[in-house]
Design a protein around this motif. Sequence first.
Motif, short mmCIF file in Angstrom:
data_model
loop_
_atom_site.label_atom_id
_atom_site.label_comp_id
_atom_site.label_asym_id
_atom_site.label_seq_id
_atom_site.Cartn_x
_atom_site.Cartn_y
_atom_site.Cartn_z
N ASP A 1 0.81 -1.22 0.00
CA ASP A 1 0.00 0.00 0.00
C ASP A 1 0.85 1.27 0.00
O ASP A 1 0.38 2.35 0.35
N ALA A 2 2.11 1.16 -0.41
CA ALA A 2 3.04 2.29 -0.36
C ALA A 2 2.61 3.43 -1.28
O ALA A 2 1.88 3.23 -2.27
N VAL A 3 3.11 4.63 -0.95
CA VAL A 3 2.88 5.81 -1.78
C VAL A 3 4.23 6.37 -2.20
O VAL A 3 5.13 6.54 -1.37
N TRP A 4 4.38 6.63 -3.49
CA TRP A 4 5.60 7.25 -4.03
C TRP A 4 5.17 8.56 -4.69
O TRP A 4 4.36 8.54 -5.62
N ARG A 5 5.69 9.68 -4.18
CA ARG A 5 5.19 10.98 -4.61
C ARG A 5 6.32 11.88 -5.08
O ARG A 5 7.40 11.90 -4.50
N ILE A 6 6.02 12.67 -6.12
CA ILE A 6 6.87 13.77 -6.56
C ILE A 6 5.94 14.97 -6.73
O ILE A 6 5.45 15.24 -7.84
N PRO A 7 5.63 15.68 -5.65
CA PRO A 7 4.65 16.78 -5.73
C PRO A 7 4.99 17.82 -6.79
O PRO A 7 4.09 18.34 -7.46
N PHE A 8 6.28 18.13 -6.96
CA PHE A 8 6.70 19.14 -7.92
C PHE A 8 6.28 18.77 -9.34
O PHE A 8 6.00 19.64 -10.17
N ALA A 9 6.21 17.46 -9.62
CA ALA A 9 5.84 16.99 -10.96
C ALA A 9 4.41 16.45 -11.00
O ALA A 9 4.02 15.80 -11.98
#
Length: 199
Positions: free
Chosen positions: A87-95
């Motif tokens: 259930d992991a989350v991988w985020r790049i808010p800038f993109a």
Amino acid sequence: MSTDAERAALELTEQGTRIADAACGVTDEAWANAAKHYDDAPTSWRIQMSNLATIADRTEIEVLRGEHLDATMIGDYDRFASLFTKDAVWRIPFANVELTGWKEIRAGIERMQAAWEFWVQNTHPGTIQLDGDTASGREYIFETGRQRDGRSVVMYGLFHDRYQRTRHGWKFNQRVLEPRYLDTTPLTGAPPQGSWDDQ
């Protein structure tokens, strides 16, 4: 040179952590030897074991972070996704990127990597804070590359991480990329062709 007390503590630790060779645990002789140097040999041994467990956890998390980089660089996207909890989350808010779960993470990293003509990332160790079966940390990164649409990128930033101990070892539960410096000046270099003499 180790003292007699240090050698006694080391013997306890070694016997208590010999798992691969099916050892039977700490011998009475080792306990008696440690008792000569410590008022509470079991407590001393537990302290040694705790220290070893902490070292092992930190080492495994560092290996996990190294696998993240290696899997991306060589395009092993199945291995990349396997580094995350279900259930992991991988985020790049800038993109404007947010991927949740193995399937999205697997598809997302392949899609993003396909956009690059060439891309190189280096990482530098940051912090790790252990808290039982969970941990948090940061890792610092530098990356450079050129996308297929001609846009160049030089970026310094950091990953903000959460880790989870699973039956398969430590995994990412959350990884968030925060750029701290971005340069889009066109890169003049390119992947080398031929030998050094041809450049």
